[in-house]
Design a protein around this motif. Structure first.
Motif, mmCIF file in Angstrom:
data_model
loop_
_atom_site.group_PDB
_atom_site.id
_atom_site.type_symbol
_atom_site.label_atom_id
_atom_site.label_comp_id
_atom_site.label_asym_id
_atom_site.label_seq_id
_atom_site.Cartn_x
_atom_site.Cartn_y
_atom_site.Cartn_z
ATOM 1 N N ASN A 150 71.245 23.873 63.204
ATOM 2 C CA ASN A 150 71.848 24.962 63.972
ATOM 3 C C ASN A 150 72.971 24.412 64.849
ATOM 4 O O ASN A 150 72.720 23.562 65.710
ATOM 5 C CB ASN A 150 70.771 25.630 64.847
ATOM 6 C CG ASN A 150 71.254 26.942 65.455
ATOM 7 O OD1 ASN A 150 72.406 27.063 65.847
ATOM 8 N ND2 ASN A 150 70.364 27.911 65.534
ATOM 9 N N PRO A 151 74.211 24.879 64.657
ATOM 10 C CA PRO A 151 75.334 24.314 65.412
ATOM 11 C C PRO A 151 75.296 24.653 66.898
ATOM 12 O O PRO A 151 76.012 24.025 67.684
ATOM 13 C CB PRO A 151 76.559 24.948 64.737
ATOM 14 C CG PRO A 151 76.047 26.227 64.149
ATOM 15 C CD PRO A 151 74.647 25.935 63.712
ATOM 16 N N ALA A 152 74.473 25.626 67.298
ATOM 17 C CA ALA A 152 74.446 26.078 68.692
ATOM 18 C C ALA A 152 73.479 25.283 69.564
ATOM 19 O O ALA A 152 73.469 25.456 70.787
ATOM 20 C CB ALA A 152 74.078 27.564 68.750
ATOM 21 N N PHE A 153 72.648 24.428 68.956
ATOM 22 C CA PHE A 153 71.643 23.694 69.722
ATOM 23 C C PHE A 153 71.829 22.194 69.561
ATOM 24 O O PHE A 153 72.244 21.705 68.502
ATOM 25 C CB PHE A 153 70.227 24.075 69.257
ATOM 26 C CG PHE A 153 69.840 25.487 69.577
ATOM 27 C CD1 PHE A 153 69.381 25.831 70.833
ATOM 28 C CD2 PHE A 153 69.953 26.481 68.619
ATOM 29 C CE1 PHE A 153 69.037 27.133 71.134
ATOM 30 C CE2 PHE A 153 69.608 27.785 68.908
ATOM 31 C CZ PHE A 153 69.151 28.117 70.175
ATOM 32 N N ARG A 154 71.487 21.475 70.622
ATOM 33 C CA ARG A 154 71.526 20.022 70.567
ATOM 34 C C ARG A 154 70.469 19.509 69.585
ATOM 35 O O ARG A 154 69.473 20.176 69.322
ATOM 36 C CB ARG A 154 71.281 19.419 71.957
ATOM 37 C CG ARG A 154 72.335 19.810 72.988
ATOM 38 C CD ARG A 154 72.013 19.187 74.342
ATOM 39 N NE ARG A 154 72.900 19.699 75.373
ATOM 40 C CZ ARG A 154 74.095 19.186 75.658
ATOM 41 N NH1 ARG A 154 74.517 18.134 74.979
ATOM 42 N NH2 ARG A 154 74.842 19.713 76.601
ATOM 43 N N THR B 186 66.897 19.477 71.013
ATOM 44 C CA THR B 186 66.218 20.773 71.032
ATOM 45 C C THR B 186 65.629 21.088 69.663
ATOM 46 O O THR B 186 64.477 21.536 69.556
ATOM 47 C CB THR B 186 67.208 21.875 71.446
ATOM 48 O OG1 THR B 186 67.734 21.571 72.737
ATOM 49 C CG2 THR B 186 66.525 23.230 71.491
ATOM 50 N N GLN B 187 66.397 20.844 68.616
ATOM 51 C CA GLN B 187 65.929 21.191 67.273
ATOM 52 C C GLN B 187 64.773 20.307 66.827
ATOM 53 O O GLN B 187 63.798 20.784 66.234
ATOM 54 C CB GLN B 187 67.103 21.095 66.286
ATOM 55 C CG GLN B 187 68.228 22.053 66.641
ATOM 56 C CD GLN B 187 69.358 22.051 65.627
ATOM 57 O OE1 GLN B 187 69.156 22.350 64.467
ATOM 58 N NE2 GLN B 187 70.564 21.739 66.080
ATOM 59 N N TYR C 246 75.571 17.622 69.734
ATOM 60 C CA TYR C 246 75.458 18.753 68.798
ATOM 61 C C TYR C 246 75.732 18.263 67.369
ATOM 62 O O TYR C 246 76.385 17.233 67.172
ATOM 63 C CB TYR C 246 76.456 19.844 69.183
ATOM 64 C CG TYR C 246 76.110 20.553 70.468
ATOM 65 C CD1 TYR C 246 75.272 21.665 70.475
ATOM 66 C CD2 TYR C 246 76.624 20.114 71.687
ATOM 67 C CE1 TYR C 246 74.951 22.329 71.651
ATOM 68 C CE2 TYR C 246 76.311 20.766 72.881
ATOM 69 C CZ TYR C 246 75.477 21.870 72.848
ATOM 70 O OH TYR C 246 75.153 22.514 74.016
ATOM 71 N N HIS D 215 77.866 19.034 65.117
ATOM 72 C CA HIS D 215 79.258 18.819 64.702
ATOM 73 C C HIS D 215 79.824 17.494 65.230
ATOM 74 O O HIS D 215 80.894 17.066 64.781
ATOM 75 C CB HIS D 215 80.142 19.981 65.183
ATOM 76 C CG HIS D 215 80.405 19.979 66.664
ATOM 77 N ND1 HIS D 215 79.565 20.596 67.564
ATOM 78 C CD2 HIS D 215 81.398 19.415 67.396
ATOM 79 C CE1 HIS D 215 80.036 20.434 68.790
ATOM 80 N NE2 HIS D 215 81.145 19.721 68.716
#
Length: 549
Positions: A105-109, A112-113, A155, A157
């Motif tokens: 998920n590009p929105a989470f560090r 977190t994932q 992140y 990316h």
């Protein structure tokens, strides 16, 4: 436990399409015991990824298991509810997907994932967030992420493609599943890290008796990892047996073709021998003292701990010339700066210092219109086959979009059918969306799009990643033919040393942002001078060595 941990019996899978129903799998039988590893090989579109998705009941909405059984640890997966499946996925059967960019998920560090995945399957009480975080950091270190305690707060990316794949592998391994399905799990990794991950997976099999299903186009990986091999064609298992039997005594013509195309430093892979270079002495691309440095932005944790921003020297003083009509291979580990350098050459990434010129024109002095005109002559085949294709556009629209952007006259345009034919895809693929393509098919669409505007210089970033061996040989032959026919100049970025050994005139080896060795391809492959180059060559999986050893 005694008996098979995974048993697939008489499995049929059908897809519903506008043209009608299409049966993707026919009567698949598969059995796997604790600690055993089985390899699934075959060309793109043969049904390998459909089989792996069916094993975890992750088929798309238009896909359906129409017959058969999938039993995991004596549980019938096809009979489980969604809630029961959530408890099984990850903890009992895990999967490393082919494309890490669409899996993270590009929105989470990353922290977190990884921690959330681990927390979702914690049993027998709660674990503290600090403990889960420490376990995640240790696993990142095991898969080769340097400075893991800091990078885990980045992140997706901010990592290279190979690093993202390692993060995905680390996340799955954290949960210690009984069955691990690896769908091209090491295809994005350089050879040294691939060897490290393969050894980690072997340890997992030995220590925890984890069963492995290894789906790969790389027969060298299969030979090193697996006890048995199943060969798939058109949704059917056409041949199975031990690794040694399949490699040395294949019965089916299709299997013999796959084995003949297997990459090896000591065997031909169906690509014509490299002829003497036809490149002239005129340098069309000149890189002089190039630097690309990135300064990390401090996050909340960094500010609380008063950490100073880090400077990442992705490209650190590179000098490189590429002559007209020459093919140069750029190799090195993931994170060594290869892709950053390739993007900088096309003005697609930042340049901190130094100069890049193309055909005598400095790219740093161009305005916006000048850059657009130059990009018609310089194109890139991107590493992420799905991430570089808009999910909202059909293949036909993706292939013709460059013509609209560059106002290409009709006389200079390929038809969609011609472009698809160049990369070995049938015309019927034009109406599909990217998610309806296999990984290999999506890769070939990206190549076709790059070639659409008749470029002079092409940077190919991992052009064969995710392709089966015969399709990879076809793509390399295509690039070779285009170079000869159009006077094309190529820079091929890859971790596949067999690939550059087949097609490149010269090879440049990159490490930690610097080029440590350059020379003619035969010299670098047969008599490397730098210890790092020797390490890379020694790490290349060789199916014949695995069988003979």
């Amino acid at each position: 436990m005694s008996g098979p941990v995974l048993r697939v019996s008489g499995l049929d899978v059908t897809y519903r399409t506008k043209a009608g129903t299409f049966q993707a799998l026919h009567d698949i039988d598969l059995e796997l015991g604790p600690g055993e590893a089985i390899g699934i090989v075959g060309e793109s579109g043969c049904g390998k990824s459909t089989l792996s998705s069916a094993m975890l009941r992750l088929l798309p909405p238009n896909g359906q298991v129409t017959a058969g059984s999938i039993r995991l640890c004596d549980q019938e997966l096809l009979a489980l509810s969604d809630a029961e499946l959530r408890r099984v996925r990850g903890a009992t059967i895990g999967m490393v997907f082919q494309d890490p960019l669409t899996s993270l998920n590009p929105a989470f560090r990353v922290s977190t994932q990884m921690v959330n995945a681990l927390r979702a399957h914690i049993q027998n009480g709660r674990a503290s967030s600090a403990d889960l975080h420490r376990r995640a950091v240790r696993m990142l270190e095991r898969v080769g992420i340097a400075d893991a305690d800091r990078r885990i707060e980045d992140y997706p990316h901010q990592f290279s493609g190979g690093m993202r794949q390692r993060i995905m592998i680390a996340t799955v391994l954290l949960l210690q599943p009984k069955v691990l399905v690896c769908d091209e799990a090491t295809s994005a990794l350089d050879v040294t890290l691939q060897a490290q991950i393969l050894e980690l997976l072997r340890e997992l099999c030995r220590e925890q008796e984890t069963a492995l299903v290894v789906i790969s186009h790389d027969i060298g990986v299969i030979a090193e990892m697996c006890d048995r091999v199943c060969v798939m064609d058109s949704g059917r298992v056409i041949e199975s047996g031990s690794v040694a039997d399949i490699l040395t005594r294949p019965r089916r013509p299709y299997t013999r073709k796959l084995v003949a195309s297997a990459p090896s430093r000591h065997h031909s892979r169906g690509i014509p021998a490299r002829k003497d270079s036809t490149a002239d002495e005129r340098a069309v691309v000149v890189v002089d003292g190039l630097h690309t440095h990135f300064t990390t932005k401090p996050g909340i944790v960094d500010r609380l701990l008063r950490r100073t921003p880090r400077t990442i020297r992705a490209v650190d003083g590179v000098d490189l010339n590429v002559r007209h009509n020459e093919t140069v291979g750029l190799v090195g580990e993931s994170g060594s700066g290869k892709t950053t350098l390739g993007k900088a050459l096309l003005n697609l990434g930042p340049v901190t210092g130094g100069d890049i010129s193309f055909d005598g024109v400095s790219l740093g002095g161009l305005d916006r219109d000048g850059v657009r005109r130059m990009r018609r002559r310089m194109r890139m085949i991107f590493q992420e086959c799905y991430g570089s294709l808009s999910p909202r556009m059909r293949v036909e629209q993706l292939l013709t979009e460059p013509y609209r952007i560059h106002d290409t006259p009709a006389s200079d345009r390929y038809s969609v059918t011609e472009l698809l034919g160049l990369v070995g895809l049938p015309a019927e693929q034009a109406s599909k969306y990217p998610h309806q393509l296999s990984g290999g098919q999506a890769r070939r669409v990206g190549i076709a799009r790059a070639l659409a505007v008749h470029p002079e210089f092409v940077v190919a970033d991992e052009p064969t990643a995710g392709l089966d061996v015969s399709a990879a040989a076809s793509v390399l032959n295509l690039l070779r033919d285009l170079r000869a026919r159009l006077g094309l100049t190529l820079l091929i970025i890859t971790h596949d040393l067999n690939l550059v050994g087949d097609i490149a005139d010269r090879i440049a080896v990159m490490r930690n942002g610097k080029i440590v060795e350059t020379g003619p391809a035969t010299q670098v492959m047969d008599a490397p001078q730098h210890p790092y180059t020797k390490t890379l060559l020694d790490s290349v999986p060789d199916p014949w060595a695995a069988v003979s050893g």
